[in-house]
Design an enzyme around this catalytic site. Structure first.
Site, short mmCIF file in Angstrom:
data_model
loop_
_atom_site.label_atom_id
_atom_site.label_comp_id
_atom_site.label_asym_id
_atom_site.label_seq_id
_atom_site.Cartn_x
_atom_site.Cartn_y
_atom_site.Cartn_z
N ASN A 203 15.81 2.02 -11.35
CA ASN A 203 14.48 1.46 -11.14
C ASN A 203 14.57 -0.04 -10.86
OD1 ASN A 203 14.27 -0.02 -13.75
ND2 ASN A 203 14.46 2.06 -14.56
N ASP A 272 13.49 7.73 -17.44
CA ASP A 272 12.93 8.80 -18.28
C ASP A 272 13.60 10.14 -18.02
OD1 ASP A 272 11.08 7.26 -19.66
OD2 ASP A 272 9.61 7.40 -18.04
N LYS A 282 31.61 14.39 -4.14
CA LYS A 282 30.50 13.78 -3.41
C LYS A 282 29.70 14.88 -2.71
CE LYS A 282 29.53 10.51 0.22
NZ LYS A 282 30.05 9.90 1.43
N PHE A 316 7.70 -2.52 -24.70
CA PHE A 316 7.11 -3.10 -23.49
C PHE A 316 6.43 -2.00 -22.72
CE2 PHE A 316 8.70 -7.44 -23.24
CZ PHE A 316 9.50 -7.42 -24.37
N LYS A 330 0.61 3.83 -26.04
CA LYS A 330 2.07 3.80 -26.19
C LYS A 330 2.47 3.26 -27.56
CE LYS A 330 3.68 3.70 -21.78
NZ LYS A 330 4.05 3.11 -20.51
N LYS A 334 4.56 5.66 -29.95
CA LYS A 334 5.95 5.30 -30.25
C LYS A 334 6.07 4.59 -31.60
CE LYS A 334 7.15 5.06 -25.36
NZ LYS A 334 8.34 5.02 -24.55
N1 CTP Z 1 11.47 3.45 -23.65
C1 CTP Z 1 12.32 4.09 -24.54
N2 CTP Z 1 12.96 5.23 -24.16
C2 CTP Z 1 12.74 5.79 -22.96
C3 CTP Z 1 11.85 5.16 -22.05
C4 CTP Z 1 11.23 3.99 -22.44
O1 CTP Z 1 12.49 3.59 -25.65
N3 CTP Z 1 13.38 6.89 -22.61
C5 CTP Z 1 10.82 2.21 -24.08
C6 CTP Z 1 10.90 1.08 -23.09
O2 CTP Z 1 12.07 0.29 -23.31
C7 CTP Z 1 9.66 0.29 -23.36
C8 CTP Z 1 8.67 1.35 -23.84
O3 CTP Z 1 9.46 2.47 -24.24
O4 CTP Z 1 9.80 -0.65 -24.40
C9 CTP Z 1 7.70 1.81 -22.83
O5 CTP Z 1 8.38 2.23 -21.68
P1 CTP Z 1 7.61 3.03 -20.54
O6 CTP Z 1 8.59 3.45 -19.49
O7 CTP Z 1 6.41 2.27 -20.14
O8 CTP Z 1 7.15 4.28 -21.44
P2 CTP Z 1 7.16 5.76 -21.17
O9 CTP Z 1 7.13 6.44 -22.50
O10 CTP Z 1 8.28 6.12 -20.26
O11 CTP Z 1 5.76 5.99 -20.49
P3 CTP Z 1 5.35 6.17 -18.94
O12 CTP Z 1 4.83 7.55 -18.89
O13 CTP Z 1 4.32 5.13 -18.69
O14 CTP Z 1 6.63 5.98 -18.13
#
Ligand code: CTP
Length: 394
Positions: A203, A272, A282, A316, A330, A334
């Site tokens: 990303n 994610d 490859k 974040f 969130k 979390k």
């Molecule tokens: N984060 C995490 N583990 C993951 C993805 C994200 O701990 N597998 C953490 C990120 O480091 C950040 C927070 O969760 O501090 C929010 O990340 P974000 O990608 O916005 O959250 P998601 O749960 O992936 O939600 P979204 O559906 O918006 O992607």
């Protein structure tokens, strides 16, 4: 702040130091001794600082102010670079026969001295006596000169430290050590999820915010571990750097590093999903296109909520709409202590990816707004976030 320049060949680096101090956010007034002006011109210094350069003790200010007290009234710190043997001797001897000496004697701010001279002068017992006297006074912080090839064409000790190194030490002298004794883990950057030996998806995270947070925590005295995904950023000094690639690696590193930590700042953008299958060879291009099946990655913050319930957890949220609502959801989902949300949408101004600034909203674990953070350089935003961490760690 006040930049004092005295008469030594290293004064040729002082204009660059002035620039680096401004880059770090300082407003800089310059006092140069008459000897310094033999090496660097008032025009150069005044152009860079945007203010007149002071040198003469007996010049009345246009507004009738008294020179040596009014120039220092607003400064938080003075840096004298280079500090010549003569200047250090006069300072240690309590003399006040030039503007820079009177300005220092008439004020109480901390003074950072960057001595620079010929190696024989450095080694002279009289100079060492003067330096020892200043070292014994808490007001003075004396930077070690570098060793190397000197202007007099001999090798030895006496080189002025590089401007970047002086700036770091000035920041350290000014920053409260309110995270001393705290162990903080910061994660930064994207993760990469490979699906064959040459390809991955990732990303847009650059790691800038996480690196700024890690550096700010080091400046405030914390024992910092930075767990970084792949970035092009230079490793900051003074911390333990752990490099990872995928979200699975990141989770393992986070669990390994947080056993005795006080807080985690999850600025990383972990992917994610990961490809369900990895091809050792490859993948060949086909006319039909390619379908990748993705499996969900573990959520690191949720895992920490279960396995490290006493760890202070800052998350974040990079969002493109409904900023505070999405972040509040969130924070609760979390089980965070704090969450910072910023706009990463295509119309975001100064808060998206790949920029040096950030801004947004800081919410608590219940999703209630703590404060709005205006768009500022990331290093300033980092300190604002750490201010709140310090307040809550108690
Ligand atoms: N984060 C995490 N583990 C993951 C993805 C994200 O701990 N597998 C953490 C990120 O480091 C950040 C927070 O969760 O501090 C929010 O990340 P974000 O990608 O916005 O959250 P998601 O749960 O992936 O939600 P979204 O559906 O918006 O992607």
């Amino acid at each position: 702040m006040l930049l004092g320049i005295t008469g030594g060949i290293a004064a040729y680096k002082s204009p660059l130091l002035l620039r680096r101090l401004q880059d770090a956010g300082a407003e800089v007034d310059v006092i140069a001794t008459p000897a310094a002006l033999e090496f660097v011109t008032p025009l150069t210094l005044a152009t860079l600082s945007g203010r007149p350069v002071r040198s003469e003790i007996f010049n009345l200010r246009g507004d009738g102010g008294i020179a040596h007290t009014s120039y220092t009234a607003e400064a938080d710190i003075t840096v004298v670079a280079p500090a010549s043997a003569d200047f250090i001797g006069r300072l240690a001897g309590g003399l006040a026969d030039q503007l820079l000496l009177t300005a220092l004697m008439a004020s109480h701010m901390p003074v950072v001295l960057a001595p620079s001279m010929n190696v024989e002068m450095w080694d002279s017992p009289l100079f060492q006596r003067n330096l020892a006297l200043l070292r014994s006074l808490p007001r003075y912080r004396i930077l070690e000169p570098g060793a190397g090839y000197l202007a007099c064409r001999v090798e030895g000790k006496g080189r002025m430290p590089e401007p970047e190194s002086i700036v770091k030490q000035v920041i350290a002298a000014l920053t409260p050590q309110d995270l001393a004794g705290r162990r903080i883990v910061v994660t930064a950057g994207p993760t990469r999820e490979r699906f064959d030996p040459v390809r991955f998806f990732s990303n847009r995270s650059t790691g800038l915010m996480g690196y700024a947070l890690a550096e700010a925590a080091v400046q405030r005295g914390a024992d910092v571990t930075l767990i970084s995904g792949p970035t092009s950023l230079a490793a900051p000094e003074g911390l333990n750097l752990v490099r990872v690639e995928s979200t699975t690696d990141l989770l393992a590193a986070v669990l390994a590093q947080t056993g005795s930590a006080h807080a985690i700042v999850m600025a990383a953008a972990p992917a994610d999903y990961r490809p369900r299958a990895y091809s050792d060879e490859k993948l060949k291009k086909t006319a039909d296109g390619l379908t990748l099946e993705l499996a969900p990655n573990p959520d690191i913050l949720r895992t920490l909520a279960e396995q490290r319930p006493h760890l202070f957890r800052i998350g974040f949220a990079a969002e493109t709409q409904d900023f505070e609502k999405n972040a509040a959801d969130k924070a609760v989902r979390k089980a965070l202590d704090l969450i910072f949300v910023n706009d990463v949408g295509d119309r975001a101004r100064g808060t998206g990816f790949e920029v040096d600034t950030n801004g947004g909203w800081l919410l608590d674990g219940a999703g209630v707004r703590v404060r709005e953070i205006p768009v500022r350089p990331k290093r300033i935003v980092a300190h604002i976030l750490l201010d709140e961490l310090v307040r809550r760690l108690g």
